[in-house]
Design an enzyme around this catalytic site. Structure first.
Site, PDB file in Angstrom:
ATOM      1  N   HIS A 149       0.837  -1.207   0.000  1.00 51.12           N
ATOM      2  CA  HIS A 149       0.000   0.000   0.000  1.00 51.12           C
ATOM      3  C   HIS A 149       0.870   1.255   0.000  1.00 51.12           C
ATOM      4  O   HIS A 149       2.061   1.200   0.313  1.00 51.12           O
ATOM      5  CB  HIS A 149      -0.947   0.013   1.199  1.00 51.12           C
ATOM      6  CG  HIS A 149      -2.152  -0.869   1.001  1.00 51.12           C
ATOM      7  ND1 HIS A 149      -2.119  -2.224   1.238  1.00 51.12           N
ATOM      8  CD2 HIS A 149      -3.395  -0.590   0.552  1.00 51.12           C
ATOM      9  CE1 HIS A 149      -3.310  -2.748   0.957  1.00 51.12           C
ATOM     10  NE2 HIS A 149      -4.100  -1.780   0.530  1.00 51.12           N
ATOM     11  N   LYS A 153      -0.757   4.813   4.559  1.00 56.75           N
ATOM     12  CA  LYS A 153      -1.658   3.868   5.246  1.00 56.75           C
ATOM     13  C   LYS A 153      -1.106   3.585   6.641  1.00 56.75           C
ATOM     14  O   LYS A 153       0.044   3.176   6.789  1.00 56.75           O
ATOM     15  CB  LYS A 153      -1.791   2.568   4.439  1.00 56.75           C
ATOM     16  CG  LYS A 153      -2.790   1.590   5.035  1.00 56.75           C
ATOM     17  CD  LYS A 153      -3.085   0.442   4.074  1.00 56.75           C
ATOM     18  CE  LYS A 153      -4.011  -0.599   4.689  1.00 56.75           C
ATOM     19  NZ  LYS A 153      -5.314  -0.063   5.096  1.00 56.75           N
TER      20      LYS A 153
END
Ligand code: NAP
Length: 261
Positions: A149, A153
């Site tokens: 990600h 995040k």
């Protein structure tokens, strides 16, 4: 007749993208938008769509009550917005993440005259990736999941990685034990997920949301990979849900059931 749709969070990153996806689909009609920060502004300015209404500050101020409301806001706001949908018989397609089991139970009790879909991941490819991984699980003895990600995040592993591994562990309990006896760097073997399937969470500038499930057995491996490159990846799932929600009674969690119709 097109399905009439409104969007909670219409000025947000996801909500504005949803407004454009709905406006571009001939089977859907964008008729309402709610976002307190953009109250009174034309939807054309807020979301770049060709529609002639203003964004409302709250659902109570809507001139038109749509058949379906799409919800991409924040947890606290979403709880209130879903209570309004349930009370007004409006179907709710929900992308906001973070609901507890108690929230879902409450929604089950309140959505009696309309339906609700809560989908933590609207990317159809990600839903299929989970399904394929579950299908493959009984045929392999070793499996690990790598999720990648963007570097903003804050939680790990991703909900999608956890759900993938839960489904694989439920599909097979015949996994080989981890052979590692010495871990020189703490965590080098990743997190110990359901069924002891290892999960590796990679945070990388330039990435969006990606996952690879690697399964191995004698002389062969199978890799199942999904990549979301931008928010448009979620739109086919949102549009599909808005069209099909009337046929899925009660509260459904996860887009999976909608793909089989
Ligand atoms: P965002 O850019 O912050 O957008 C949220 C919008 O909702 C903001 O414009 C916010 O206004 C507005 N809002 C706040 N309270 C509201 C209310 N009571 N009624 C209506 N609108 C309200 O967030 P985002 O990136 O779009 O993400 C939204 C949610 O979607 C998050 O929970 C995220 O995790 C989730 N998400 C889900 C998926 C999926 O596939 N399911 C994919 C991506 C993201 P203010 O800024 O003024 O507060």
């Amino acid at each position: 007749m097109p399905v009439t749709v409104g969007v909670f969070g219409a000025a947000g990153r996801m909500g504005s993208t949803v407004c454009r996806a709905v406006a571009d689909d001939p089977q859907l009609e964008l008729v309402a938008a709610v976002d307190p920060g953009a109250a009174g502004e034309p939807i054309g300015t807020v979301a770049g769509v060709d529609a002639g209404f203003e964004v409302a500050g709250k659902a109570e101020h809507l001139d038109v009550v749509p058949q379906v409301m799409v919800e991409f806001t924040h947890l606290g706001a979403a709880r209130e917005n879903l209570a309004w949908c349930a009370a007004h018989g409006v179907h709710a397609v929900v992308g906001t993440t973070g609901f507890s089991d108690e929230d879902v139970e409450r929604f089950r009790a309140t959505f009696t005259s309309s339906n609700c879909l809560i989908a933590p991941n609207f990317a159809i490819g990600a839903i299929l990736m989970m399904r394929f991984a579950e299908l493959a699980a009984p045929w392999f003895e070793t499996a690990e999941v790598l999720e990648f990600h963007h570097d903003a995040k804050v939680d790990s592993p991703s909900g999608t990685a956890m759900r993938t591994v839960e489904r694989m562990a439920a599909a097979s309990d015949d996994w080989a034990p981890d052979p590692t006896t010495t871990e020189v760097v703490d965590g080098a073997r990743g997190g110990d997920g359901p069924g002891h399937i290892r999960i590796h969470a990679i945070r990388m500038r330039g990435m969006v949301a990606h996952q690879e499930v690697v399964l191995g057995t004698t002389g062969q491996t199978l890799s199942i990979r999904h990549d979301s490159y931008d928010r448009s990846s979620f739109m086919p799932g949102v549009v599909l849900a808005a069209k099909r929600i009337a046929d899925h009674p009660g509260v459904v969690v996860g887009l999976d059931a909608y793909l089989d119709q």
